[in-house]
Write an enzyme that holds these catalytic residues in place. Structure first.
Site, short mmCIF file in Angstrom:
data_model
loop_
_atom_site.label_atom_id
_atom_site.label_comp_id
_atom_site.label_asym_id
_atom_site.label_seq_id
_atom_site.Cartn_x
_atom_site.Cartn_y
_atom_site.Cartn_z
N ASN A 59 -64.09 -7.41 28.97
CA ASN A 59 -65.53 -7.20 28.99
C ASN A 59 -66.18 -8.31 28.16
OD1 ASN A 59 -68.14 -6.27 28.82
ND2 ASN A 59 -67.66 -4.46 27.58
N TRP A 60 -66.72 -9.30 28.84
CA TRP A 60 -67.30 -10.44 28.13
C TRP A 60 -68.66 -10.12 27.52
CZ3 TRP A 60 -66.47 -15.30 31.83
CH2 TRP A 60 -65.10 -15.56 31.93
N LYS A 61 -69.21 -8.97 27.88
CA LYS A 61 -70.56 -8.59 27.41
C LYS A 61 -71.54 -9.73 27.74
CE LYS A 61 -68.36 -5.54 24.19
NZ LYS A 61 -68.35 -4.82 22.94
N HIS B 30 -70.65 2.31 29.21
CA HIS B 30 -70.30 1.68 27.93
C HIS B 30 -71.30 2.12 26.86
CE1 HIS B 30 -69.49 -1.30 24.88
NE2 HIS B 30 -68.33 -1.52 25.48
N GLU C 91 -72.68 0.59 24.56
CA GLU C 91 -73.83 -0.32 24.36
C GLU C 91 -74.91 -0.07 25.41
OE1 GLU C 91 -71.57 -3.95 24.25
OE2 GLU C 91 -70.68 -3.31 22.36
N GLU D 96 -62.93 4.83 24.41
CA GLU D 96 -63.50 3.85 23.49
C GLU D 96 -64.30 4.56 22.40
OE1 GLU D 96 -63.75 -0.35 25.22
OE2 GLU D 96 -65.70 0.59 25.28
N GLY E 230 -65.87 -3.22 18.18
CA GLY E 230 -66.40 -4.38 17.46
C GLY E 230 -66.41 -4.24 15.96
N SER F 116 -61.69 -2.89 19.19
CA SER F 116 -61.03 -3.74 18.19
C SER F 116 -59.57 -4.03 18.52
CB SER F 116 -61.17 -3.12 16.79
OG SER F 116 -62.53 -3.06 16.43
N GLY G 189 -64.47 -8.43 22.28
CA GLY G 189 -64.50 -9.69 21.55
C GLY G 189 -63.29 -10.60 21.81
#
Ligand code: PGA
Length: 259
Positions: free
Chosen positions: A13-15, A94, A96, A172, A178, A218, A240
């Site tokens: 997931n490159w966001k 997600h 976010e 998650e 993160g 993470s 990340g």
């Protein structure tokens, strides 16, 4: 728990990264070159929409979609469009998206159904916000926090039994995303058992056992293998660490070697 015969699934997931199509191309190109020949793992790259075309030989995924297939929804991208662009997967729910875009369990459910209808596979993210539901012996337990159960029941509402294997559940926990503070392999294993139990109650055991459960939060090249070996995760959802090609390739290799 019966061991699954699926390939391990690693979703990147490159966001909202990287900042240019050139960097996206380089990242994707390096990963593709380095993982060639690793037949035992399935890798899905999920770049931002404008970079979808840089993903060549690997499976392509999107980070979100709308719940309608077309229409007057300025700024939105539909599951049908993603399918047409060659996407196989879409990440839905997600944390976010919930935090910054106000996605609710109801919206997530509409998106899940729309994505399945368009022929996409769904990576459904679920997870507790905090790690504070302990039993009388002081063990943290998913059973005491209503969050996971509510999220699963909400997301699967109205999804037919014949379609549930097209949903991959990514566990998650929000506190692990993160933060450099991942869940433990035990947390992951107990979440997998819990998720399968709820799905068995909603559908049946046989079908529930076909639903893959990933871990995300993470993860890095040092800790990946343990989530697969001890946590029995069917793969990982990587944030990340998927933006650093060397790190990501090392993660894929360590999973390949340990599965
Ligand atoms: P992280 O993100 O690997 O950077 O913790 C995971 C995710 O948000 O899917």
């Amino acid at each position: 728990m019966k061991n699954e015969t699926y390939k391990k699934l690693i979703v990147a997931n490159w966001k909202m990264n990287p900042s240019s199509s050139k960097e996206a191309e380089e990242l994707s190109g390096t990963v593709q070159r380095e993982v060639r020949g690793l037949k035992n793992v399935e890798i899905v790259l999920c770049p931002p929409f404008p970079y979808l075309s840089v993903v060549g030989a690997l499976a392509k995924g999107a980070q979100s979609c709308h719940w309608e297939q077309k229409g007057a929804y300025t700024g939105a991208v539909s599951p049908a469009m993603l399918k047409d662009m060659g996407c196989e997967y879409v990440i839905i729910g997600h944390s976010e998206r919930k935090q910054y875009f106000g996605e609710t369990d109801e919206i997530i459910n509409k998106k899940v159904k729309a994505a399945l209808k368009a022929g996409l596979k769904v990576v459904l993210c679920i997870g507790e916000d905090t790690r504070d539901s302990f039993d009388s012996k002081g063990h943290w337990t998913h059973e005491l926090d209503p969050k996971l159960k509510e999220q699963i029941i909400g997301a699967f509402e109205g999804v037919k039994k014949s379609n549930i294997q097209n949903i991959v559940v990514a566990y998650e926990p929000v506190w692990a995303i993160g933060t450099g503070n991942p869940a433990t392999p035990d947390d992951v294993l107990s979440a997998k058992i819990f998720i399968r139990k709820i799905l068995s109650n909603l559908y049946d055991r046989k079908e529930a056992d076909k639903v893959r459960v990933l871990y995300g939060g993470s993860t890095n090249k040092k800790n990946s293998a343990v989530f697969i070996k001890e946590g029995q995760a069917d793969g990982l959802l990587v944030g990340g660490a998927s933006l650093d090609s060397d790190e990501f390739v090392e993660m894929v290799k360590s999973i390949y070697e340990n599965s």
